[in-house]
Design an enzyme around this catalytic site. Structure first.
Site, short mmCIF file in Angstrom:
data_model
loop_
_atom_site.label_atom_id
_atom_site.label_comp_id
_atom_site.label_asym_id
_atom_site.label_seq_id
_atom_site.Cartn_x
_atom_site.Cartn_y
_atom_site.Cartn_z
N SER A 175 -0.14 -3.30 3.54
CA SER A 175 0.13 -3.70 2.16
C SER A 175 -1.20 -4.05 1.51
O SER A 175 -2.18 -4.32 2.21
CB SER A 175 1.05 -4.92 2.14
OG SER A 175 1.10 -5.52 0.86
N TYR A 207 4.02 -13.26 4.78
CA TYR A 207 3.85 -11.81 4.68
C TYR A 207 2.38 -11.42 4.89
O TYR A 207 2.07 -10.50 5.65
CB TYR A 207 4.34 -11.35 3.31
CG TYR A 207 4.39 -9.85 3.12
CD1 TYR A 207 5.34 -9.08 3.78
CD2 TYR A 207 3.50 -9.21 2.26
CE1 TYR A 207 5.41 -7.71 3.59
CE2 TYR A 207 3.56 -7.85 2.06
CZ TYR A 207 4.51 -7.10 2.73
OH TYR A 207 4.55 -5.74 2.54
#
Length: 286
Positions: free
Chosen positions: A135, A149
């Site tokens: 990401s 995350y």
């Protein structure tokens, strides 16, 4: 394009489905995995070169079984795409240890489980390609609600960079993909889990932050079908990149991170460069 056998995790919905469809359309054989094979088959339909396999990536045993099923059917695995992910959102103090564990289990340990199962096959072939979907938050964090995350994605980055050196002698390539905001299902209720409110000091920021993340769902600028096609381009290359920054928003964030790092280096260059032993001390020690 050379036909490859591509194993994809989290292929039952979201980006995984787009990747699987793009691979099939390109003439590849696809091992599409997911916790629910009914959902995988429903998303992808029937195809001669498609094998749907049950796989909870947090289970090393299921990872081994899925790899065996793939090899039994197609004889080899050329590409593994670690795609399955989730999002535990919230302020660090409000995320429970269990939620942190669940984030890391899916987004960091899960890819390790599947890669560990696949590597013996690729080493035997003396060829292969491990692609892990990270990401932009794996390179550029600093946003509310992403401590869990980002921890998982930063860990994924370090693991993949180190793994690349270990397995390169066997003809196995690695690629980390850093997508920006793509219109997948990551921000849906099925993938995003919010921490319960428990610390009053965050009350004035919590709801606006939740509203922001919820508002992004379905409005992301990135087209997952185009990202899937880009991945097909990358896996076709003889020397694929070790990193692919996906999306203009991701590139802008990374470029700013590079600029910030350079500025911090220059700001403390003299102090940082002064930390070695003095020459006189080195000579005396000898």
């Amino acid at each position: 394009m050379e036909r490859k056998v591509i194993m994809i995790t989290g292929a039952g919905r979201g980006l995984g489905t787009y990747i699987a469809k793009a691979a099939l359309e390109a003439g590849h054989a696809v091992v599409a995995t997911g916790r629910n094979t009914v959902a995988v088959k429903s998303a992808l339909g029937e195809a001669k070169e498609l094998l749907a396999v049950k796989l909870d990536i947090t289970s090393p045993e299921e990872a081994q079984q899925a790899v065996k099923a793939a090899v039994d059917r197609f004889g080899r695995i050329d590409v593994l795409i670690n795609n399955a992910a989730n999002f535990y959102a919230g302020y660090f103090e409000e995320l429970t240890p269990k939620q942190m564990d669940q984030q890391l289990s899916t987004s960091l340990i899960g890819p390790m489980n599947v890669t560990r199962a696949v590597l013996p096959v690729m080493r035997k072939q003396r060829a292969g390609h491990i692609v892990s979907i990270s990401s932009s938050a794996g390179l550029v964090a600093g946003f509310d609600f992403v401590t869990a995350y980002a921890a998982a994605k930063f860990g994924l980055e370090g693991w993949m960079e180190s793994l690349a050196v270990e397995i390169a002698p066997f003809g196995i390539h690695t690629t980390v993909v850093n997508p920006g905001f793509f219109r997948t299902e990551l921000l849906t209720e099925q993938s995003t889990n919010y921490a319960a409110a428990s610390v009053a000091d965050y009350d004035d920021r919590r709801q606006p932050t939740m509203d922001y993340w919820n508002a992004q769902n379905g409005q992301q600028i990135g087209d997952p079908a185009k990202l899937a096609q880009a991945l097909m381009t990358l896996i076709a290359e003889a020397q694929p990149p070790r990193r692919f920054i996906a999306g203009a928003d991701a590139m802008a964030g990374v470029e700013q991170k590079i600029a910030d790092l350079k500025a911090q280096i220059e700001a403390y260059r003299e102090l940082s460069s002064s930390l070695a032993f003095d020459v006189e001390e080195v000579v005396t020690a000898q």
